[in-house]
Design an enzyme around this catalytic site. Structure first.
Site, short mmCIF file in Angstrom:
data_model
loop_
_atom_site.label_atom_id
_atom_site.label_comp_id
_atom_site.label_asym_id
_atom_site.label_seq_id
_atom_site.Cartn_x
_atom_site.Cartn_y
_atom_site.Cartn_z
N SER A 153 1.01 11.20 30.32
CA SER A 153 1.92 12.04 31.09
C SER A 153 1.42 13.47 31.09
CB SER A 153 3.33 12.00 30.48
OG SER A 153 4.17 12.96 31.08
N TYR A 166 8.88 13.13 23.58
CA TYR A 166 8.18 12.35 24.60
C TYR A 166 6.78 12.90 24.83
CZ TYR A 166 7.01 10.40 29.18
OH TYR A 166 6.38 9.76 30.22
#
Length: 261
Positions: A153, A166
């Site tokens: 990501s 995250y």
């Protein structure tokens, strides 16, 4: 990719290869699975609980002349990788995986003052531990010259305090990629991270699709001026899976549309 005709049928760049896409029933995983199937690969997808969504992916691939199978697998607990591979072996008799896409993951939106230990453990278990042991158990199934693609990501390189856990999991995944690439290089196996930015998927639907102001703000983060689509990510994954990407390994391939430039 340019297909060529062979014995009256269309042959794709990934013909005779088998791909496994974890979390392939929805969003980016689904788009990757469908794209790899269009390029000729036999595709196995995993899904956690949404059996109808997985069946729909398989049916769509079959309708387009491809080959696919769905395997139920939930991640985030000890021995999850071993259970997943046992289910895969039952569905794919030759046990060969030319292309492994570690896509399954969970989000976690909380800053350090709000994050609970349970949430921290969950996001690291699914996003980091599971891919690690999926690869460990899968190495005997991946032939020399294979491909491993870890879906990371843009949050791994951007300061996003509201997604601190995250983003940390994805940074850990990128380090995993780097080390795997070094270890598996002598076998000709490439290992790369693919890092999407904000993408219009079901995971983001609650805030992205119903709020035009939020979508405009998200689009403004990218140099290319829009929110990503699953197909944008899938096309890059198909490149990394192909022989065209044979000289790229250990890299984080930015697929954010230029976020944070």
């Amino acid at each position: 990719m340019i297909d060529q005709q062979l014995e009256g049928r269309t042959v794709g760049a990934l013909d005779k290869m088998t791909a496994l896409v974890t979390g392939g029933s929805r969003g980016i995983g689904r788009a990757i699975a469908e794209r790899l199937a269009r390029d000729g690969a036999t595709v196995a997808i995993t899904y956690a609980t949404d059996h109808p969504a997985a069946d729909d992916v398989v049916a769509r691939i079959h309708a387009e002349g491809g080959r696919a199978v769905a395997v139920q697998a939930e991640f985030g607990t000890h021995d999850d990788a071993a259970r997943m591979w046992a289910a895969f072996d039952a569905a794919v008799p030759d046990r060969r995986v030319d292309i492994l896409v570690n896509n399954a993951g969970v989000s976690c939106y909380a800053d350090i003052s709000e994050l609970t230990e349970d949430d921290f453990d969950r996001v690291f278990a699914v996003n980091v531990r599971s891919p690690f042991f999926i690869v460990q158990h899968g190495l005997s199934r991946i032939p020399d010259g294979g491909r491993i693609i870890n879906v990371s990501s843009g949050a791994a390189r951007l300061a996003l305090p509201g997604a601190i856990a995250y983003g940390s999991t994805k940074a850990a995944l990128d380090t995993f990629t780097l080390n795997l690439a070094k270890q598996l290089g002598p076998r000709g196996i490439t290992v790369n991270s693919l890092a999407p930015g904000i993408t219009d998927t079901d995971m983001n639907a609650s805030w992205l699709r119903g709020d035009s102001e939020a979508k405009s703000g998200a689009a403004a983060l990218a140099a290319l001026g829009r929110v990503g689509a699953p197909a944008d990510i899938a096309d890059i994954a198909a490149f990394l899976a192909s022989s065209d990407a044979r000289w790229i390994t250990g890299r984080v391939v930015d697929a954010t549309g230029g976020a944070g430039l």
